[in-house]
Scaffold this active site. Structure first.
Site, PDB file in Angstrom:
ATOM      1  CG  ASP A 135      -1.990   0.987   0.982  1.00 13.75           C
ATOM      2  OD1 ASP A 135      -2.498   1.235  -0.089  1.00 13.75           O
ATOM      3  OD2 ASP A 135      -2.558   1.325   2.028  1.00 13.75           O
ATOM      4  CE1 TYR A 137      -0.738   8.497   3.880  1.00 15.00           C
ATOM      5  CE2 TYR A 137       0.933  10.020   3.918  1.00 15.00           C
ATOM      6  CZ  TYR A 137      -0.030   9.479   4.602  1.00 15.00           C
ATOM      7  OH  TYR A 137      -0.805  10.436   5.397  1.00 15.00           O
ATOM      8  CG  HIS A 142      -4.814  10.286   2.727  1.00 13.23           C
ATOM      9  ND1 HIS A 142      -6.177  10.188   3.519  1.00 13.23           N
ATOM     10  CD2 HIS A 142      -4.012   9.739   3.113  1.00 13.23           C
ATOM     11  CE1 HIS A 142      -5.650   9.410   4.476  1.00 13.23           C
ATOM     12  NE2 HIS A 142      -4.464   8.859   4.263  1.00 13.23           N
ATOM     13  NE  ARG A 151       3.815  16.027  10.061  1.00 14.35           N
ATOM     14  CZ  ARG A 151       3.254  14.639  10.020  1.00 14.35           C
ATOM     15  NH1 ARG A 151       3.104  13.779  10.967  1.00 14.35           N
ATOM     16  NH2 ARG A 151       2.877  14.398   8.846  1.00 14.35           N
ATOM     17  CD  GLU A 207      -6.449   4.628   4.565  1.00 19.63           C
ATOM     18  OE1 GLU A 207      -5.882   3.932   3.678  1.00 19.63           O
ATOM     19  OE2 GLU A 207      -6.026   5.326   5.613  1.00 19.63           O
ATOM     20  CD  GLU A 209      -5.519   2.793  -0.222  1.00 23.64           C
ATOM     21  OE1 GLU A 209      -4.532   2.241  -1.053  1.00 23.64           O
ATOM     22  OE2 GLU A 209      -5.310   2.918   0.771  1.00 23.64           O
ATOM     23  CG  ASP A 241      -5.513   0.244   3.692  1.00 20.17           C
ATOM     24  OD1 ASP A 241      -5.674  -0.737   4.223  1.00 20.17           O
ATOM     25  OD2 ASP A 241      -4.894   1.183   3.747  1.00 20.17           O
ATOM     26  NE  ARG A 245      -8.426   6.192   9.508  1.00 19.47           N
ATOM     27  CZ  ARG A 245      -7.644   6.224   8.483  1.00 19.47           C
ATOM     28  NH1 ARG A 245      -6.360   5.639   8.591  1.00 19.47           N
ATOM     29  NH2 ARG A 245      -8.148   6.273   7.160  1.00 19.47           N
ATOM     30  CD  GLN A 248      -3.323   4.135  11.057  1.00 17.36           C
ATOM     31  OE1 GLN A 248      -4.538   4.045  10.586  1.00 17.36           O
ATOM     32  NE2 GLN A 248      -2.698   4.590   9.867  1.00 17.36           N
ATOM     33  CE1 TYR A 252       2.645   6.955  13.027  1.00 15.59           C
ATOM     34  CE2 TYR A 252       1.328   6.986  14.851  1.00 15.59           C
ATOM     35  CZ  TYR A 252       2.229   7.585  14.090  1.00 15.59           C
ATOM     36  OH  TYR A 252       2.375   8.838  14.353  1.00 15.59           O
ATOM     37  CE  LYS A 261      -3.826   1.871   7.330  1.00 18.98           C
ATOM     38  NZ  LYS A 261      -4.455   2.679   6.373  1.00 18.98           N
ATOM     39  CB  THR A 265      -7.479  -5.145   1.670  1.00 13.65           C
ATOM     40  OG1 THR A 265      -6.690  -4.910   2.824  1.00 13.65           O
ATOM     41  CG2 THR A 265      -7.493  -3.993   0.640  1.00 13.65           C
ATOM     42  CB  THR A 368      -6.485   7.687   1.189  1.00 17.51           C
ATOM     43  OG1 THR A 368      -6.117   6.482   2.163  1.00 17.51           O
ATOM     44  CG2 THR A 368      -7.837   8.248   1.242  1.00 17.51           C
ATOM     45  CD  GLU A 382      -8.734  12.330   3.787  1.00 16.66           C
ATOM     46  OE1 GLU A 382      -8.316  13.151   2.974  1.00 16.66           O
ATOM     47  OE2 GLU A 382      -8.225  11.361   3.646  1.00 16.66           O
TER      48      GLU A 382
HETATM   49 CA    CA Z   1      -3.918   2.883   2.842  1.00 22.48          CA
END
Ligand code: CA
Length: 439
Positions: A135, A137, A142, A151, A207, A209, A241, A245, A248, A252, A261, A265, A368, A382
């Protein structure tokens, strides 16, 4: 790059009447898949309107010859891996032959009509034995939106515009559209707590994708040049995907996603070929003025000129209450494959650049693919700003994240001037309750 030919012609029509004007599978599409009828064995087929043409039966009745015959024979094992391994030449020959057979006026129309199945009476399966699933990114909007949650001053990490970010996913839990899955149990550490507990995921997300099917691939220790990478892409699908959350967020660091994850899928089961998508190729446009020039191994002028795809992506939610009331699914997002910062060829070149071998039937997720605005959010993370802002549903309900019984439905459609629109078919699955956690 793939060219436009007679198989794309806008006036081409099929004797399969429901294919003409079909939103997903007109004769200009001809995606390949694996289907079964009841308890019958798995067979290769091509989607045409609301029907499936049995490829093995076409072989048995002598409807195919030459490279098209070789391609169809390679699809006879119950998976499409051997067909994907043959690469573009035989795949194109098969497309040309199937287009001729299914076009108005073919001499064997009556015979071919006897080899059709109603798609609604068939089960579609994951079309290849997936060796590895990776997968990426690549969805820049996204990455920006998620980065901003954590951030605000520097949403993109410094590597993002230099290296196609990815991680190795789990192939065993990739399921075809329509297969429900259980909400995962996992370790969660609620904000304010210093220790985790174990139980059903509270922040289940989707997600949106693009899935990418790998064709011939490379031998270990060799790299696929970016200019040759398109020859190793056998087709495309939709890919959800699913993401836990809360799990995760806790698990992570420092190695990236793991159990958040790997539980499920979902993919759309038809392999939409690069040939079918030729009319929807566009220049790579996700890079901005002033962005760093990618390293030479990721840069190919032809790929930049026509290596991106213009395919609309949609995500819908159907809740149990909406289903019970007979309401239509609610659209959460309208986005597009153009929002990938890296082309598929760049992903292939990067993945193989260290000598890692890609194999026929390997699957990539693009990452995503959100659009630049709120109506294009390809995940609830999001759309609800990390669960802080619930979305209102038309029936008065709301969602922060997915609840049991919810169904997420993806659709994808290519539209372009002078081309017949095509679709990918649905990618949908229902969330079942979590199994009782082990005590
Ligand atoms: Ca993904």
């Amino acid at each position: 790059m793939t060219n436009i030919d007679a198989t794309h012609h806008i006036t081409l029509q099929s004797w399969v009447a429901d294919a003409n004007g079909h939103a997903e599978f007109p004769i200009q599409n001809l995606p390949l898949g694996i289907f079964s009828r009841g308890a019958d064995e798995r067979r290769a087929g091509v989607a045409i309107g609301d029907h499936i043409l049995d490829l093995g039966a076409c072989v048995a009745h002598g409807l195919l010859g030459g490279a098209a015959l070789a391609a169809a024979r390679a699809a006879s094992s119950g998976t499409l891996n051997d067909l994907l391994a043959l690469g573009a030449g035989p795949r194109r020959a098969l497309r040309v032959a199937l287009s001729a057979i299914l076009a108005n006026g073919h001499r064997a129309q009556d015979l071919a009509a006897s080899l059709l199945h109603e798609a609604a009476r068939c089960t579609l399966h994951v079309p290849a034995a997936i060796g590895d699933y990776t997968d990426f990114y690549a969805g820049i909007h996204h990455a920006l939106a998620v980065g901003k949650l954590f951030r605000p001053d520097a949403p993109l990490l410094p590597n993002y515009k230099h290296v196609p970010i990815g991680y190795h996913g789990r192939a065993s839990s990739v399921r075809a559209s329509g297969v429900a899955f259980h909400r995962p149990n996992g370790q969660r550490k609620p904000a304010g707590s210093t220790v985790p507990d174990f139980g059903p995921c509270r922040n289940l997300d989707f997600e949106l994708e693009l899935g990418i099917w790998i064709g011939p691939g490379n031998t270990p220790g060799t790299a696929i040049p970016v200019g040759e990478a398109a020859g190793h892409v056998a087709g495309f699908c939709l890919l959800n995907d699913w993401s836990a959350r809360d799990v995760q967020a806790w698990e992570y660091q420092p190695l990236g996603p793991f159990l958040a994850k790997s539980f499920a899928t979902t993919i759309s089961p038809w392999i939409v070929t690069p040939e079918a998508l030729a009319p929807f190729r566009v220049a790579q446009a996700a890079r901005s003025e002033g962005d760093p020039q990618p390293l030479p191994y990721l840069w190919d002028a032809a790929d930049q000129h026509a290596g991106a795809l213009d395919v609309d992506l949609e995500a819908y939610l159907l809740t149990p209450a909406m289903r019970a009331a007979g309401q239509a699914p609610f659209r959460l997002a309208l986005s597009n494959t153009r929002y990938a910062y890296w082309t598929v060829a760049q992903m292939v070149a990067h993945h193989s650049s260290n000598g890692c071998d890609l194999r026929p039937g390997d699957l990539f997720g693009s990452g995503t693919l959100s659009g630049p605005a709120m109506d294009g959010c390809g995940s609830l993370l999001e759309l609800t700003e990390g669960g802080r802002t619930p979305i209102a549903l038309p029936n008065g309900g709301s969602r922060r994240f997915l609840e049991d019984g919810d169904e997420i439905i993806f659709q994808a459609h290519g539209t372009a001037a002078g081309a017949v629109p095509i679709g990918f078919g649905a990618c949908r699955a229902v969330v079942l309750p979590a199994p009782s956690p082990l005590s």
